[in-house]
Design a protein around this motif. Structure first.
Motif, mmCIF file in Angstrom:
data_model
loop_
_atom_site.group_PDB
_atom_site.id
_atom_site.type_symbol
_atom_site.label_atom_id
_atom_site.label_comp_id
_atom_site.label_asym_id
_atom_site.label_seq_id
_atom_site.Cartn_x
_atom_site.Cartn_y
_atom_site.Cartn_z
ATOM 1 N N ALA A 30 36.504 46.764 23.135
ATOM 2 C CA ALA A 30 35.532 47.056 24.186
ATOM 3 C C ALA A 30 36.122 47.842 25.355
ATOM 4 N N LEU A 31 37.428 47.722 25.555
ATOM 5 C CA LEU A 31 38.045 48.346 26.719
ATOM 6 C C LEU A 31 39.155 49.305 26.288
ATOM 7 N N PRO A 32 39.282 50.424 26.971
ATOM 8 C CA PRO A 32 40.357 51.361 26.638
ATOM 9 C C PRO A 32 41.725 50.739 26.955
ATOM 10 N N SER A 33 42.561 50.596 25.938
ATOM 11 C CA SER A 33 43.856 49.924 26.119
ATOM 12 C C SER A 33 44.758 50.650 27.108
ATOM 13 N N GLY A 59 42.326 36.971 32.372
ATOM 14 C CA GLY A 59 42.816 37.733 33.512
ATOM 15 C C GLY A 59 43.228 39.113 33.031
ATOM 16 N N VAL A 60 42.655 40.142 33.638
ATOM 17 C CA VAL A 60 42.960 41.506 33.226
ATOM 18 C C VAL A 60 43.365 42.306 34.467
ATOM 19 N N SER A 61 44.510 42.961 34.345
ATOM 20 C CA SER A 61 44.944 43.894 35.391
ATOM 21 C C SER A 61 44.737 45.309 34.856
ATOM 22 N N PHE A 62 44.101 46.136 35.662
ATOM 23 C CA PHE A 62 43.762 47.483 35.225
ATOM 24 C C PHE A 62 44.616 48.532 35.912
ATOM 25 N N ASP A 63 44.688 49.676 35.270
ATOM 26 C CA ASP A 63 45.257 50.863 35.875
ATOM 27 C C ASP A 63 44.425 51.174 37.124
ATOM 28 N N GLU A 64 45.052 51.672 38.152
ATOM 29 C CA GLU A 64 44.333 51.908 39.413
ATOM 30 C C GLU A 64 43.196 52.920 39.290
ATOM 31 N N LEU A 65 43.204 53.743 38.257
ATOM 32 C CA LEU A 65 42.136 54.724 38.070
ATOM 33 C C LEU A 65 41.043 54.242 37.107
ATOM 34 N N SER A 66 41.175 53.025 36.654
ATOM 35 C CA SER A 66 40.240 52.483 35.668
ATOM 36 C C SER A 66 38.838 52.322 36.244
ATOM 37 N N GLU A 67 37.860 52.540 35.373
ATOM 38 C CA GLU A 67 36.467 52.331 35.755
ATOM 39 C C GLU A 67 35.833 51.214 34.933
ATOM 40 N N ILE A 68 36.657 50.330 34.404
ATOM 41 C CA ILE A 68 36.167 49.194 33.614
ATOM 42 C C ILE A 68 35.425 48.235 34.539
ATOM 43 N N SER A 69 34.256 47.810 34.076
ATOM 44 C CA SER A 69 33.450 46.899 34.886
ATOM 45 C C SER A 69 33.598 45.459 34.391
ATOM 46 N N ARG A 70 33.258 44.544 35.259
ATOM 47 C CA ARG A 70 33.273 43.122 34.908
ATOM 48 C C ARG A 70 32.316 42.870 33.742
ATOM 49 N N GLU A 71 31.206 43.570 33.719
ATOM 50 C CA GLU A 71 30.219 43.410 32.651
ATOM 51 C C GLU A 71 30.821 43.739 31.283
ATOM 52 N N GLN A 72 31.654 44.753 31.213
ATOM 53 C CA GLN A 72 32.300 45.106 29.946
ATOM 54 C C GLN A 72 33.186 43.953 29.451
ATOM 55 N N ILE A 73 33.883 43.326 30.371
ATOM 56 C CA ILE A 73 34.755 42.206 30.008
ATOM 57 C C ILE A 73 33.921 41.024 29.535
ATOM 58 N N VAL A 74 32.851 40.725 30.250
ATOM 59 C CA VAL A 74 31.974 39.607 29.883
ATOM 60 C C VAL A 74 31.365 39.839 28.498
ATOM 61 N N LEU A 75 30.940 41.056 28.218
ATOM 62 C CA LEU A 75 30.369 41.359 26.908
ATOM 63 C C LEU A 75 31.407 41.187 25.795
ATOM 64 N N ALA A 76 32.640 41.589 26.056
ATOM 65 C CA ALA A 76 33.714 41.418 25.069
ATOM 66 C C ALA A 76 33.982 39.929 24.820
ATOM 67 N N ILE A 77 33.978 39.132 25.880
ATOM 68 C CA ILE A 77 34.185 37.684 25.731
ATOM 69 C C ILE A 77 33.031 37.066 24.958
ATOM 70 N N ASP A 78 31.809 37.464 25.266
ATOM 71 C CA ASP A 78 30.637 36.957 24.539
ATOM 72 C C ASP A 78 30.744 37.285 23.052
ATOM 73 N N GLU A 79 31.158 38.497 22.742
ATOM 74 C CA GLU A 79 31.306 38.902 21.347
ATOM 75 C C GLU A 79 32.402 38.074 20.662
ATOM 76 N N ALA A 80 33.461 37.790 21.387
ATOM 77 C CA ALA A 80 34.542 36.962 20.835
ATOM 78 C C ALA A 80 34.035 35.556 20.527
ATOM 79 N N TYR A 81 33.222 34.998 21.401
ATOM 80 C CA TYR A 81 32.657 33.664 21.139
ATOM 81 C C TYR A 81 31.755 33.676 19.906
#
Length: 94
Positions: A30-33, A59-81
């Protein structure tokens, strides 16, 4: 209707390890590595009265130029569940 088998300590260790792998897989899909600097998974299993509860803190630490949103993380966690539920159904239900 299936029910959860009686879980051993080894089962709980395997479940925790496998859920960690599922989470890492879904997050990496879901997120660019290249934008993730650090990924910390805290998985807590609770198994009482033949009931398994699994909580995760990601807990995710991003590159300072990242545009990853909290929603993307939540969706990835939901998919994992969802994948995790299928995993439990396949390997730990009787």
């Amino acid at each position: 209707m299936s029910k959860l088998k009686v879980l051993t300590r080894d089962d709980l260790t395997k479940i925790s390890d496998d859920f960690g792998e599922i989470l890492e897989s879904e997050i990496s899909k879901a997120l660019p590595s290249k934008e993730i600097e650090d990924l910390d998974l805290d998985i807590v299993l609770s198994y009482e009265n033949n009931q398994l509860d699994v909580d995760v803190d990601v807990g995710v630490s991003f590159d300072e130029l990242s545009e990853i949103s909290r929603e993307q993380i939540v969706l990835a966690i939901d998919e994992a569940y969802l994948r995790f539920d299928s995993y439990i159904d396949e390997y730990f239900m009787v």
